[in-house]
Scaffold this motif. Structure first.
Motif, mmCIF file in Angstrom:
data_model
loop_
_atom_site.group_PDB
_atom_site.id
_atom_site.type_symbol
_atom_site.label_atom_id
_atom_site.label_comp_id
_atom_site.label_asym_id
_atom_site.label_seq_id
_atom_site.Cartn_x
_atom_site.Cartn_y
_atom_site.Cartn_z
ATOM 1 N N UNK A 1 0.829 -1.196 0.000
ATOM 2 C CA UNK A 1 0.000 0.000 0.000
ATOM 3 C C UNK A 1 0.860 1.241 0.000
ATOM 4 N N UNK A 2 0.250 2.387 -0.295
ATOM 5 C CA UNK A 2 1.033 3.606 -0.248
ATOM 6 C C UNK A 2 0.280 4.829 -0.700
ATOM 7 N N UNK A 3 0.939 5.962 -0.527
ATOM 8 C CA UNK A 3 0.438 7.247 -0.983
ATOM 9 C C UNK A 3 1.508 7.913 -1.832
ATOM 10 N N UNK A 4 1.075 8.845 -2.668
ATOM 11 C CA UNK A 4 2.011 9.692 -3.398
ATOM 12 C C UNK A 4 1.847 11.121 -2.903
ATOM 13 N N UNK A 5 2.894 11.704 -2.373
ATOM 14 C CA UNK A 5 2.764 13.003 -1.707
ATOM 15 C C UNK A 5 3.414 14.096 -2.545
ATOM 16 N N UNK A 6 2.658 14.600 -3.480
ATOM 17 C CA UNK A 6 3.110 15.701 -4.318
ATOM 18 C C UNK A 6 1.995 16.730 -4.442
ATOM 19 N N UNK A 7 2.363 17.996 -4.591
ATOM 20 C CA UNK A 7 1.369 19.043 -4.791
ATOM 21 C C UNK A 7 0.631 18.837 -6.108
ATOM 22 N N UNK A 8 1.337 18.341 -7.082
ATOM 23 C CA UNK A 8 0.862 18.232 -8.454
ATOM 24 C C UNK A 8 -0.446 17.470 -8.599
ATOM 25 N N UNK A 9 -1.139 17.756 -9.692
ATOM 26 C CA UNK A 9 -2.281 16.955 -10.117
ATOM 27 C C UNK A 9 -1.849 15.512 -10.348
ATOM 28 N N UNK A 10 -2.745 14.571 -10.082
ATOM 29 C CA UNK A 10 -2.483 13.151 -10.333
ATOM 30 C C UNK A 10 -3.568 12.581 -11.238
ATOM 31 N N UNK A 11 -3.179 11.678 -12.113
ATOM 32 C CA UNK A 11 -4.163 11.042 -12.994
ATOM 33 C C UNK A 11 -3.769 9.588 -13.247
ATOM 34 N N UNK A 12 -4.786 8.777 -13.543
ATOM 35 C CA UNK A 12 -4.617 7.338 -13.702
ATOM 36 C C UNK A 12 -4.234 7.002 -15.140
ATOM 37 N N UNK A 13 -3.254 6.123 -15.290
ATOM 38 C CA UNK A 13 -2.849 5.652 -16.618
ATOM 39 C C UNK A 13 -2.686 4.133 -16.609
ATOM 40 N N UNK A 14 -3.253 3.473 -17.612
ATOM 41 C CA UNK A 14 -2.971 2.061 -17.870
ATOM 42 C C UNK A 14 -2.201 2.028 -19.180
ATOM 43 N N UNK A 15 -0.914 1.757 -19.064
ATOM 44 C CA UNK A 15 -0.017 1.843 -20.214
ATOM 45 C C UNK A 15 0.097 0.469 -20.868
ATOM 46 N N UNK A 16 -0.242 0.339 -22.144
ATOM 47 C CA UNK A 16 -0.203 -0.977 -22.787
ATOM 48 C C UNK A 16 1.223 -1.470 -23.019
ATOM 49 N N UNK A 17 1.366 -2.779 -23.158
ATOM 50 C CA UNK A 17 2.651 -3.347 -23.574
ATOM 51 C C UNK A 17 2.992 -2.823 -24.962
ATOM 52 N N UNK A 18 4.274 -2.775 -25.265
ATOM 53 C CA UNK A 18 4.684 -2.209 -26.557
ATOM 54 C C UNK A 18 5.984 -2.836 -27.034
ATOM 55 N N UNK A 19 6.115 -2.943 -28.348
ATOM 56 C CA UNK A 19 7.368 -3.348 -28.978
ATOM 57 C C UNK A 19 8.064 -2.112 -29.522
ATOM 58 N N UNK A 20 9.399 -2.102 -29.455
ATOM 59 C CA UNK A 20 10.161 -0.920 -29.841
ATOM 60 C C UNK A 20 11.234 -1.298 -30.858
ATOM 61 N N UNK A 21 11.451 -0.426 -31.812
ATOM 62 C CA UNK A 21 12.424 -0.678 -32.862
ATOM 63 C C UNK A 21 13.847 -0.691 -32.307
ATOM 64 N N UNK A 22 14.682 -1.463 -32.954
ATOM 65 C CA UNK A 22 16.093 -1.505 -32.571
ATOM 66 C C UNK A 22 16.697 -0.106 -32.670
ATOM 67 N N UNK A 23 17.467 0.265 -31.683
ATOM 68 C CA UNK A 23 18.092 1.584 -31.669
ATOM 69 C C UNK A 23 17.273 2.668 -30.999
ATOM 70 N N UNK A 24 16.048 2.326 -30.539
ATOM 71 C CA UNK A 24 15.218 3.312 -29.858
ATOM 72 C C UNK A 24 15.852 3.720 -28.536
ATOM 73 N N UNK A 25 15.619 4.950 -28.143
ATOM 74 C CA UNK A 25 16.142 5.454 -26.870
ATOM 75 C C UNK A 25 15.030 6.127 -26.072
ATOM 76 N N UNK A 26 15.291 6.341 -24.794
ATOM 77 C CA UNK A 26 14.397 7.110 -23.929
ATOM 78 C C UNK A 26 15.234 8.151 -23.189
#
Length: 511
Positions: free
Chosen positions: A44-69
Protein backbone atom coordinates in the motif's frame (compact mmCIF):
# COMPACT_ATOMS: atom_id res chain seq x y z
CA UNK A 1 -5.06 -10.57 16.33
CA UNK A 2 -6.64 -7.26 15.39
CA UNK A 3 -5.39 -3.86 16.45
CA UNK A 4 -6.33 -2.92 20.00
CA UNK A 5 -7.38 0.43 21.51
CA UNK A 6 -4.11 0.37 23.48
CA UNK A 7 -2.09 0.06 20.28
CA UNK A 8 -3.95 2.98 18.74
CA UNK A 9 -3.32 5.14 21.81
CA UNK A 10 0.38 4.29 21.71
CA UNK A 11 0.53 5.30 18.05
CA UNK A 12 -1.32 8.53 18.76
CA UNK A 13 1.07 9.46 21.54
CA UNK A 14 4.14 9.48 19.33
CA UNK A 15 6.02 12.76 18.94
CA UNK A 16 5.82 14.93 15.88
CA UNK A 17 9.18 16.06 14.53
CA UNK A 18 9.01 18.83 11.98
CA UNK A 19 11.21 18.48 8.93
CA UNK A 20 11.43 20.36 5.69
CA UNK A 21 12.08 17.04 3.98
CA UNK A 22 8.72 15.56 4.97
CA UNK A 23 6.47 17.31 2.46
CA UNK A 24 5.60 15.52 -0.79
CA UNK A 25 7.42 12.40 0.27
CA UNK A 26 5.15 9.31 -0.04
CA UNK A 27 4.47 6.31 2.18
CA UNK A 28 4.90 2.61 1.38
CA UNK A 29 3.57 -0.42 3.30
CA UNK A 30 4.65 -4.04 2.84
CA UNK A 31 3.05 -7.07 4.52
CA UNK A 32 4.46 -10.53 3.76
CA UNK A 33 2.20 -13.33 2.58
CA UNK A 34 2.32 -15.30 5.86
CA UNK A 35 0.70 -12.31 7.59
CA UNK A 36 -2.20 -11.75 5.17
CA UNK A 37 -5.62 -13.38 5.08
CA UNK A 38 -5.27 -14.93 1.61
CA UNK A 39 -1.49 -15.55 1.59
CA UNK A 40 -0.86 -12.73 -0.87
CA UNK A 41 1.78 -10.04 -0.53
CA UNK A 42 0.10 -6.73 0.32
CA UNK A 43 1.53 -3.38 -0.75
CA UNK A 44 0.00 0.00 0.00
CA UNK A 45 1.03 3.61 -0.25
CA UNK A 46 0.44 7.25 -0.98
CA UNK A 47 2.01 9.69 -3.40
CA UNK A 48 2.76 13.00 -1.71
CA UNK A 49 3.11 15.70 -4.32
CA UNK A 50 1.37 19.04 -4.79
CA UNK A 51 0.86 18.23 -8.45
CA UNK A 52 -2.28 16.96 -10.12
CA UNK A 53 -2.48 13.15 -10.33
CA UNK A 54 -4.16 11.04 -12.99
CA UNK A 55 -4.62 7.34 -13.70
CA UNK A 56 -2.85 5.65 -16.62
CA UNK A 57 -2.97 2.06 -17.87
CA UNK A 58 -0.02 1.84 -20.21
CA UNK A 59 -0.20 -0.98 -22.79
CA UNK A 60 2.65 -3.35 -23.57
CA UNK A 61 4.68 -2.21 -26.56
CA UNK A 62 7.37 -3.35 -28.98
CA UNK A 63 10.16 -0.92 -29.84
CA UNK A 64 12.42 -0.68 -32.86
CA UNK A 65 16.09 -1.51 -32.57
CA UNK A 66 18.09 1.58 -31.67
CA UNK A 67 15.22 3.31 -29.86
CA UNK A 68 16.14 5.45 -26.87
CA UNK A 69 14.40 7.11 -23.93
CA UNK A 70 15.25 10.32 -22.10
CA UNK A 71 16.09 10.11 -18.39
CA UNK A 72 17.46 12.34 -15.66
CA UNK A 73 16.86 15.84 -14.34
CA UNK A 74 17.37 19.35 -15.70
CA UNK A 75 19.39 22.32 -14.45
CA UNK A 76 16.24 23.50 -12.62
CA UNK A 77 16.52 20.66 -10.10
CA UNK A 78 17.66 21.29 -6.51
CA UNK A 79 20.77 19.31 -7.45
CA UNK A 80 21.18 20.37 -11.11
CA UNK A 81 21.57 17.79 -13.83
CA UNK A 82 21.41 17.09 -17.55
CA UNK A 83 19.02 14.85 -19.41
CA UNK A 84 20.57 11.91 -21.27
CA UNK A 85 19.37 9.26 -23.73
CA UNK A 86 19.62 5.57 -22.84
CA UNK A 87 18.69 2.52 -24.89
CA UNK A 88 15.09 1.34 -24.94
CA UNK A 89 14.43 -2.38 -24.56
CA UNK A 90 12.74 -4.23 -27.41
CA UNK A 91 9.55 -4.94 -25.43
CA UNK A 92 7.93 -3.18 -22.46
CA UNK A 93 5.23 -4.66 -20.23
CA UNK A 94 1.73 -3.37 -19.55
CA UNK A 95 1.37 -1.50 -16.25
CA UNK A 96 -0.89 0.82 -14.25
CA UNK A 97 0.31 3.90 -12.41
CA UNK A 98 -0.77 7.29 -11.15
CA UNK A 99 1.14 9.99 -13.01
CA UNK A 100 1.79 13.56 -11.93
CA UNK A 101 3.23 16.67 -13.52
CA UNK A 102 5.64 18.45 -11.22
CA UNK A 103 8.68 18.00 -9.09
CA UNK A 104 11.28 20.75 -9.44
CA UNK A 105 13.56 20.00 -12.37
CA UNK A 106 12.19 16.48 -12.89
CA UNK A 107 10.47 16.24 -16.31
CA UNK A 108 6.82 15.19 -16.43
CA UNK A 109 5.04 12.88 -16.46
CA UNK A 110 6.39 11.45 -13.22
CA UNK A 111 5.34 8.34 -11.33
CA UNK A 112 5.88 6.79 -7.90
CA UNK A 113 5.16 3.35 -9.34
CA UNK A 114 2.21 1.00 -9.65
CA UNK A 115 1.88 -2.64 -10.79
CA UNK A 116 2.69 -4.46 -14.04
CA UNK A 117 1.31 -7.50 -15.84
CA UNK A 118 3.76 -9.81 -14.03
CA UNK A 119 2.55 -8.58 -10.63
CA UNK A 120 5.65 -6.57 -9.91
CA UNK A 121 4.57 -3.63 -7.76
CA UNK A 122 6.73 -0.56 -7.14
CA UNK A 123 6.48 2.25 -4.60
CA UNK A 124 8.85 5.24 -4.50
CA UNK A 125 9.67 6.78 -1.08
CA UNK A 126 12.00 9.56 0.01
CA UNK A 127 15.10 8.63 2.04
CA UNK A 128 17.42 11.60 2.55
CA UNK A 129 21.15 10.92 2.86
CA UNK A 130 23.79 12.44 5.12
CA UNK A 131 24.73 15.98 4.14
CA UNK A 132 28.32 15.08 3.27
CA UNK A 133 27.09 12.62 0.67
CA UNK A 134 24.61 15.10 -0.81
CA UNK A 135 27.40 17.71 -1.03
CA UNK A 136 29.47 15.29 -3.15
CA UNK A 137 26.83 15.09 -5.86
CA UNK A 138 28.35 16.25 -9.17
CA UNK A 139 26.96 19.32 -10.87
CA UNK A 140 25.57 18.60 -13.34
CA UNK A 141 24.56 15.09 -12.35
CA UNK A 142 23.52 12.47 -14.90
CA UNK A 143 21.53 9.27 -14.95
CA UNK A 144 17.98 8.02 -14.33
CA UNK A 145 16.08 9.51 -11.38
CA UNK A 146 13.51 8.00 -9.03
CA UNK A 147 10.57 8.17 -11.47
CA UNK A 148 12.67 6.81 -14.33
CA UNK A 149 13.70 3.85 -12.19
CA UNK A 150 10.13 3.12 -11.05
CA UNK A 151 8.85 3.24 -14.63
CA UNK A 152 11.69 1.10 -16.01
CA UNK A 153 11.09 -1.58 -13.37
CA UNK A 154 7.39 -1.66 -14.27
CA UNK A 155 8.27 -1.87 -17.97
CA UNK A 156 10.98 -4.51 -17.73
CA UNK A 157 10.90 -6.65 -14.55
CA UNK A 158 9.15 -10.01 -14.23
CA UNK A 159 10.07 -10.39 -10.53
CA UNK A 160 10.97 -8.08 -7.68
CA UNK A 161 14.53 -9.41 -7.68
CA UNK A 162 14.85 -8.59 -11.39
CA UNK A 163 13.68 -5.07 -10.58
CA UNK A 164 16.44 -4.65 -7.99
CA UNK A 165 19.07 -6.00 -10.36
CA UNK A 166 17.84 -3.67 -13.10
CA UNK A 167 18.21 -0.63 -10.85
CA UNK A 168 21.75 -1.69 -9.98
CA UNK A 169 22.65 -2.19 -13.63
CA UNK A 170 21.20 1.18 -14.65
CA UNK A 171 23.10 3.04 -11.93
CA UNK A 172 26.35 1.25 -12.78
CA UNK A 173 26.01 2.03 -16.49
CA UNK A 174 24.43 5.49 -16.51
CA UNK A 175 24.76 6.98 -13.03
CA UNK A 176 21.92 8.27 -10.85
CA UNK A 177 20.21 11.65 -10.60
CA UNK A 178 18.87 12.49 -7.16
CA UNK A 179 17.28 15.17 -5.00
CA UNK A 180 19.20 13.86 -1.98
CA UNK A 181 18.54 10.13 -1.69
CA UNK A 182 15.60 7.84 -2.43
CA UNK A 183 14.22 4.34 -1.88
CA UNK A 184 11.98 2.01 -3.85
CA UNK A 185 9.85 -0.76 -2.44
CA UNK A 186 9.58 -3.49 -5.09
CA UNK A 187 7.36 -6.53 -4.49
CA UNK A 188 5.93 -9.59 -6.22
CA UNK A 189 3.74 -12.48 -5.02
CA UNK A 190 6.66 -14.05 -3.12
CA UNK A 191 8.76 -11.29 -1.63
CA UNK A 192 9.63 -7.62 -1.41
CA UNK A 193 12.83 -5.57 -1.60
CA UNK A 194 13.80 -2.17 -0.27
CA UNK A 195 16.27 -0.50 -2.62
CA UNK A 196 18.10 2.60 -1.39
CA UNK A 197 19.79 4.76 -4.03
CA UNK A 198 22.29 7.26 -2.63
CA UNK A 199 23.34 10.75 -3.59
CA UNK A 200 26.99 11.64 -4.15
CA UNK A 201 27.61 10.46 -7.69
CA UNK A 202 29.48 7.37 -6.48
CA UNK A 203 27.06 4.77 -7.86
CA UNK A 204 26.13 3.69 -4.33
CA UNK A 205 23.02 1.59 -3.70
CA UNK A 206 21.87 -1.10 -1.28
CA UNK A 207 18.93 -3.52 -1.21
CA UNK A 208 17.37 -5.70 1.48
CA UNK A 209 14.92 -8.55 0.92
CA UNK A 210 11.59 -8.65 2.75
CA UNK A 211 10.20 -12.13 3.29
CA UNK A 212 6.82 -13.75 4.02
CA UNK A 213 6.89 -12.89 7.73
CA UNK A 214 8.06 -9.29 7.36
CA UNK A 215 6.25 -6.00 7.72
CA UNK A 216 7.89 -2.79 6.53
CA UNK A 217 6.69 0.80 6.49
CA UNK A 218 8.77 3.38 4.65
CA UNK A 219 8.50 7.06 5.62
CA UNK A 220 11.33 7.66 5.12
CA UNK A 221 12.70 4.54 3.46
CA UNK A 222 15.36 2.74 5.45
CA UNK A 223 17.72 -0.22 5.63
CA UNK A 224 19.59 -0.93 8.87
CA UNK A 225 22.07 -3.74 9.61
CA UNK A 226 23.74 -5.08 6.48
CA UNK A 227 26.14 -8.05 6.23
CA UNK A 228 29.72 -7.41 5.17
CA UNK A 229 29.49 -10.46 2.87
CA UNK A 230 26.29 -9.15 1.24
CA UNK A 231 27.43 -10.22 -2.23
CA UNK A 232 27.25 -13.86 -1.11
CA UNK A 233 23.94 -13.41 0.75
CA UNK A 234 20.72 -13.95 -1.27
CA UNK A 235 18.79 -11.56 1.02
CA UNK A 236 20.95 -8.52 0.24
CA UNK A 237 22.35 -6.72 -2.80
CA UNK A 238 24.36 -3.58 -3.34
CA UNK A 239 27.00 -1.76 -5.34
CA UNK A 240 30.53 -3.15 -5.22
CA UNK A 241 31.82 -0.09 -3.37
CA UNK A 242 29.08 0.03 -0.72
CA UNK A 243 31.43 -0.76 2.21
CA UNK A 244 34.80 0.33 0.82
CA UNK A 245 33.56 3.84 0.08
CA UNK A 246 32.23 4.20 3.65
CA UNK A 247 35.62 3.11 4.95
CA UNK A 248 37.44 5.58 2.71
CA UNK A 249 35.31 8.41 4.10
CA UNK A 250 35.89 7.35 7.70
CA UNK A 251 32.21 6.59 8.24
CA UNK A 252 32.76 2.89 8.98
CA UNK A 253 35.57 0.65 10.20
CA UNK A 254 35.20 -3.00 9.22
CA UNK A 255 37.89 -3.93 11.80
CA UNK A 256 35.98 -2.41 14.71
CA UNK A 257 33.73 -5.44 15.20
CA UNK A 258 30.61 -3.31 14.82
CA UNK A 259 27.67 -4.04 12.50
CA UNK A 260 27.48 -2.20 9.21
CA UNK A 261 24.28 -0.17 9.53
CA UNK A 262 23.20 1.41 6.24
CA UNK A 263 21.07 4.10 7.87
CA UNK A 264 23.77 5.10 10.35
CA UNK A 265 26.44 5.22 7.66
CA UNK A 266 24.61 6.78 4.70
CA UNK A 267 21.34 8.12 6.12
CA UNK A 268 20.49 11.41 7.82
CA UNK A 269 22.64 11.90 10.89
CA UNK A 270 20.08 13.78 12.99
CA UNK A 271 17.48 11.02 13.40
CA UNK A 272 16.90 7.27 13.68
CA UNK A 273 15.70 4.82 11.05
CA UNK A 274 12.41 3.65 12.57
CA UNK A 275 11.63 6.12 15.34
CA UNK A 276 12.41 9.53 13.89
CA UNK A 277 8.82 10.66 14.48
CA UNK A 278 8.19 11.95 10.99
CA UNK A 279 4.74 13.34 10.37
CA UNK A 280 2.38 11.92 13.03
CA UNK A 281 3.42 8.26 13.41
CA UNK A 282 6.83 6.60 13.28
CA UNK A 283 7.55 3.67 11.03
CA UNK A 284 8.06 1.49 14.11
CA UNK A 285 4.57 2.23 15.41
CA UNK A 286 2.97 1.70 12.01
CA UNK A 287 4.78 -1.61 11.58
CA UNK A 288 3.69 -2.85 15.00
CA UNK A 289 0.10 -1.80 14.31
CA UNK A 290 0.12 -3.76 11.04
CA UNK A 291 1.57 -6.86 12.74
CA UNK A 292 -1.16 -6.78 15.38
CA UNK A 293 -3.77 -6.75 12.60
CA UNK A 294 -2.49 -10.03 11.11
CA UNK A 295 -3.89 -11.77 9.16
CA UNK A 296 -4.27 -8.50 7.22
CA UNK A 297 -6.91 -8.06 4.51
CA UNK A 298 -7.01 -5.63 1.60
CA UNK A 299 -9.63 -3.58 3.41
CA UNK A 300 -7.47 -3.37 6.53
CA UNK A 301 -4.54 -2.21 4.41
CA UNK A 302 -6.85 0.46 2.99
CA UNK A 303 -7.57 1.55 6.56
CA UNK A 304 -3.82 1.89 7.17
CA UNK A 305 -3.37 4.00 4.05
CA UNK A 306 -6.50 6.03 4.84
CA UNK A 307 -5.44 6.89 8.39
CA UNK A 308 -6.10 10.61 8.77
CA UNK A 309 -2.61 11.10 10.17
CA UNK A 310 -1.24 10.00 6.79
CA UNK A 311 -3.86 10.82 4.14
CA UNK A 312 -3.98 14.59 4.50
CA UNK A 313 -3.77 17.20 1.74
CA UNK A 314 -0.22 16.09 0.87
CA UNK A 315 -1.45 12.63 -0.16
CA UNK A 316 -2.12 12.94 -3.88
CA UNK A 317 -3.67 9.45 -4.07
CA UNK A 318 -3.82 6.09 -2.28
CA UNK A 319 -2.99 2.63 -3.61
CA UNK A 320 -3.41 -0.93 -2.32
CA UNK A 321 -2.46 -4.01 -4.32
CA UNK A 322 -2.65 -7.69 -3.45
CA UNK A 323 -0.04 -9.87 -5.21
CA UNK A 324 -0.77 -13.58 -5.50
CA UNK A 325 0.55 -16.37 -7.70
CA UNK A 326 -1.54 -17.73 -10.55
CA UNK A 327 -3.42 -14.56 -11.48
CA UNK A 328 -3.99 -13.92 -15.19
CA UNK A 329 -2.36 -10.71 -16.43
CA UNK A 330 -5.74 -9.15 -17.29
CA UNK A 331 -6.98 -9.87 -13.74
CA UNK A 332 -4.09 -8.18 -11.90
CA UNK A 333 -6.03 -5.78 -9.69
CA UNK A 334 -5.06 -2.62 -7.83
CA UNK A 335 -7.24 -0.34 -5.69
CA UNK A 336 -6.67 3.38 -6.26
CA UNK A 337 -8.13 6.40 -4.47
CA UNK A 338 -7.99 9.38 -6.87
CA UNK A 339 -6.74 11.76 -4.15
CA UNK A 340 -6.05 11.44 -0.43
CA UNK A 341 -8.09 8.40 0.63
CA UNK A 342 -9.29 10.10 3.83
CA UNK A 343 -11.75 11.83 1.47
CA UNK A 344 -11.95 9.50 -1.54
CA UNK A 345 -13.00 5.89 -2.14
CA UNK A 346 -10.63 3.17 -3.29
CA UNK A 347 -11.71 1.96 -6.74
CA UNK A 348 -10.84 -1.40 -8.34
CA UNK A 349 -8.84 -1.34 -11.57
CA UNK A 350 -7.50 -4.30 -13.50
CA UNK A 351 -4.75 -4.37 -16.09
CA UNK A 352 -7.36 -5.78 -18.47
CA UNK A 353 -9.26 -2.46 -18.36
CA UNK A 354 -9.05 -0.93 -21.83
CA UNK A 355 -10.08 2.65 -21.10
CA UNK A 356 -9.89 5.10 -18.20
CA UNK A 357 -12.86 7.50 -17.84
CA UNK A 358 -12.19 11.11 -18.84
CA UNK A 359 -12.83 12.19 -15.25
CA UNK A 360 -9.80 10.19 -14.08
CA UNK A 361 -7.43 11.35 -16.83
CA UNK A 362 -5.18 14.39 -16.81
CA UNK A 363 -6.77 17.80 -16.12
CA UNK A 364 -5.33 21.28 -15.68
CA UNK A 365 -6.16 21.47 -11.97
CA UNK A 366 -2.76 21.62 -10.21
CA UNK A 367 -0.95 20.69 -13.44
CA UNK A 368 2.39 22.41 -13.95
CA UNK A 369 2.24 25.24 -16.50
CA UNK A 370 -1.55 25.39 -16.63
CA UNK A 371 -1.69 29.02 -15.50
CA UNK A 372 0.78 30.12 -18.16
CA UNK A 373 -0.78 28.57 -21.25
CA UNK A 374 -4.11 27.91 -22.92
CA UNK A 375 -5.61 24.47 -23.36
CA UNK A 376 -4.44 22.11 -26.09
CA UNK A 377 -7.63 21.70 -28.21
CA UNK A 378 -7.08 17.94 -28.30
CA UNK A 379 -7.91 17.87 -24.57
CA UNK A 380 -11.02 20.06 -24.68
CA UNK A 381 -13.53 17.28 -23.99
CA UNK A 382 -11.41 15.70 -21.28
CA UNK A 383 -10.89 19.09 -19.64
CA UNK A 384 -14.62 19.79 -19.87
CA UNK A 385 -15.35 16.66 -17.84
CA UNK A 386 -15.42 16.76 -14.04
CA UNK A 387 -12.07 15.85 -12.50
CA UNK A 388 -11.98 13.19 -9.80
CA UNK A 389 -8.95 14.73 -8.12
CA UNK A 390 -10.68 18.09 -7.80
CA UNK A 391 -14.01 16.56 -6.72
CA UNK A 392 -12.56 14.69 -3.78
CA UNK A 393 -10.27 17.57 -2.80
CA UNK A 394 -13.52 19.48 -2.28
CA UNK A 395 -14.72 16.70 0.02
CA UNK A 396 -11.47 16.93 1.99
CA UNK A 397 -11.50 20.69 2.38
CA UNK A 398 -15.12 20.71 3.54
CA UNK A 399 -14.89 17.77 5.96
CA UNK A 400 -11.75 19.18 7.56
CA UNK A 401 -13.62 22.28 8.70
CA UNK A 402 -15.23 20.10 11.39
CA UNK A 403 -13.19 16.89 11.45
CA UNK A 404 -14.71 15.41 14.60
CA UNK A 405 -18.19 15.81 13.12
CA UNK A 406 -17.64 14.96 9.46
CA UNK A 407 -14.63 12.66 9.19
CA UNK A 408 -16.28 9.61 10.83
CA UNK A 409 -19.40 10.03 8.70
CA UNK A 410 -17.44 10.47 5.46
CA UNK A 411 -15.26 7.46 6.33
CA UNK A 412 -18.38 5.36 6.94
CA UNK A 413 -19.76 6.30 3.53
CA UNK A 414 -16.47 5.64 1.75
CA UNK A 415 -16.14 2.24 3.39
CA UNK A 416 -19.74 1.42 2.51
CA UNK A 417 -19.06 2.30 -1.12
CA UNK A 418 -15.93 0.12 -1.12
CA UNK A 419 -17.80 -2.77 0.50
CA UNK A 420 -20.22 -2.76 -2.42
CA UNK A 421 -17.24 -3.17 -4.74
CA UNK A 422 -15.80 -5.98 -2.62
CA UNK A 423 -19.16 -7.72 -2.69
CA UNK A 424 -18.91 -7.84 -6.49
CA UNK A 425 -15.28 -8.99 -6.77
CA UNK A 426 -15.96 -12.74 -6.72
CA UNK A 427 -18.52 -12.82 -9.53
CA UNK A 428 -16.77 -10.19 -11.64
CA UNK A 429 -13.40 -11.94 -11.55
CA UNK A 430 -14.91 -15.42 -11.83
CA UNK A 431 -16.88 -14.32 -14.90
CA UNK A 432 -13.83 -12.71 -16.49
CA UNK A 433 -11.70 -15.81 -15.81
CA UNK A 434 -14.39 -18.04 -17.34
CA UNK A 435 -14.41 -15.93 -20.49
CA UNK A 436 -10.61 -16.08 -20.67
CA UNK A 437 -10.64 -19.87 -20.22
CA UNK A 438 -13.15 -20.10 -23.09
CA UNK A 439 -10.86 -18.11 -25.39
CA UNK A 440 -12.94 -14.92 -25.15
CA UNK A 441 -10.29 -12.61 -23.70
CA UNK A 442 -11.65 -9.50 -25.41
CA UNK A 443 -15.05 -10.12 -23.83
CA UNK A 444 -13.36 -10.48 -20.43
CA UNK A 445 -11.58 -7.16 -20.97
CA UNK A 446 -14.87 -5.54 -21.96
CA UNK A 447 -16.49 -6.82 -18.75
CA UNK A 448 -13.66 -5.51 -16.58
CA UNK A 449 -13.66 -2.17 -18.38
CA UNK A 450 -17.41 -1.78 -18.00
CA UNK A 451 -17.38 -2.60 -14.30
CA UNK A 452 -14.34 -0.45 -13.43
CA UNK A 453 -15.68 2.52 -15.39
CA UNK A 454 -19.14 2.13 -13.87
CA UNK A 455 -17.77 2.15 -10.33
CA UNK A 456 -15.61 5.14 -11.19
CA UNK A 457 -18.65 7.04 -12.44
CA UNK A 458 -20.64 6.06 -9.35
CA UNK A 459 -17.76 7.34 -7.22
CA UNK A 460 -18.07 10.71 -8.95
CA UNK A 461 -21.76 10.74 -8.05
CA UNK A 462 -20.87 9.90 -4.45
CA UNK A 463 -18.35 12.73 -4.42
CA UNK A 464 -20.91 15.20 -5.72
CA UNK A 465 -23.39 14.10 -3.07
CA UNK A 466 -20.78 14.46 -0.32
CA UNK A 467 -19.78 17.93 -1.51
CA UNK A 468 -23.40 19.12 -1.60
CA UNK A 469 -24.16 17.65 1.83
CA UNK A 470 -21.01 19.01 3.50
CA UNK A 471 -21.39 22.45 1.94
CA UNK A 472 -25.04 22.84 2.95
CA UNK A 473 -24.39 21.39 6.40
CA UNK A 474 -21.64 23.92 7.06
CA UNK A 475 -23.68 26.75 5.63
CA UNK A 476 -26.69 26.02 7.79
CA UNK A 477 -24.91 25.18 11.04
CA UNK A 478 -21.93 27.48 11.42
CA UNK A 479 -21.81 29.47 8.21
CA UNK A 480 -19.19 29.36 5.48
CA UNK A 481 -15.89 30.67 6.78
CA UNK A 482 -14.26 33.43 4.76
CA UNK A 483 -10.45 33.40 4.39
CA UNK A 484 -8.54 35.93 6.50
CA UNK A 485 -5.27 35.68 4.58
CA UNK A 486 -4.59 37.41 1.27
CA UNK A 487 -2.37 34.56 0.02
CA UNK A 488 -4.19 31.51 -1.35
CA UNK A 489 -0.99 29.49 -1.79
CA UNK A 490 0.51 28.06 1.39
CA UNK A 491 3.83 29.79 2.19
CA UNK A 492 5.16 26.71 3.96
CA UNK A 493 3.07 26.18 7.06
CA UNK A 494 0.55 23.49 7.99
CA UNK A 495 -1.34 21.78 5.17
CA UNK A 496 -5.06 21.02 5.21
CA UNK A 497 -5.70 17.96 7.34
CA UNK A 498 -8.25 16.46 9.70
CA UNK A 499 -6.14 17.02 12.83
CA UNK A 500 -6.14 20.01 15.15
CA UNK A 501 -2.98 22.12 15.39
CA UNK A 502 -1.10 19.23 13.73
CA UNK A 503 -1.19 17.44 17.10
CA UNK A 504 -2.65 13.91 17.03
CA UNK A 505 -2.87 13.78 20.83
CA UNK A 506 -4.99 16.88 21.26
CA UNK A 507 -8.77 16.22 21.12
CA UNK A 508 -10.29 17.32 17.84
CA UNK A 509 -12.52 20.33 17.67
CA UNK A 510 -16.06 19.05 18.11
CA UNK A 511 -17.85 22.26 17.19
Amino acid sequence: MKISPLSISMVLALPVIASSQVAWASYAFYVGKNLTQDQSVLVGGTGEEVSSHWLEIVPAADHESGSTIEVGVTDAAYLPGRLIEISQVSHTFRYLSMSYSDYEGFPAPLTNGGVNEHQVAVRDVWATNREALIDMTPSPQRGPQYSDLARLVLECAKTAREGVELIGELIAEHGYSTYGGNTHLIADPDEGWVVWEFAGGQGLWAAERLGPDDVRVLYPGYIEEFPLDYQQNPDFMGSDNLITFAEQQGWFDSQADEPFNIFEVYGRQDTQARTGGYKYMTQAALEEAAKEMAPVTEQEMMARVRDHRIADDEAGYGQVVSLKQGVDADLVRIWVAPTGSVAAPFLPWWLGVQQVPLEYGQHRYLTKGAAASFLNPDFQIQEASDFAGRRFKQVMYLMCEKPAVYRPKVTEMLEGFEQASFDDMAWIERSAQTLIDQGQREDAQTLLTFYANSRAEEAMDLGETLVDWLYVSLKLTSGLRQPESEQINDPGGETVNCLVDADPVKPQDAQ
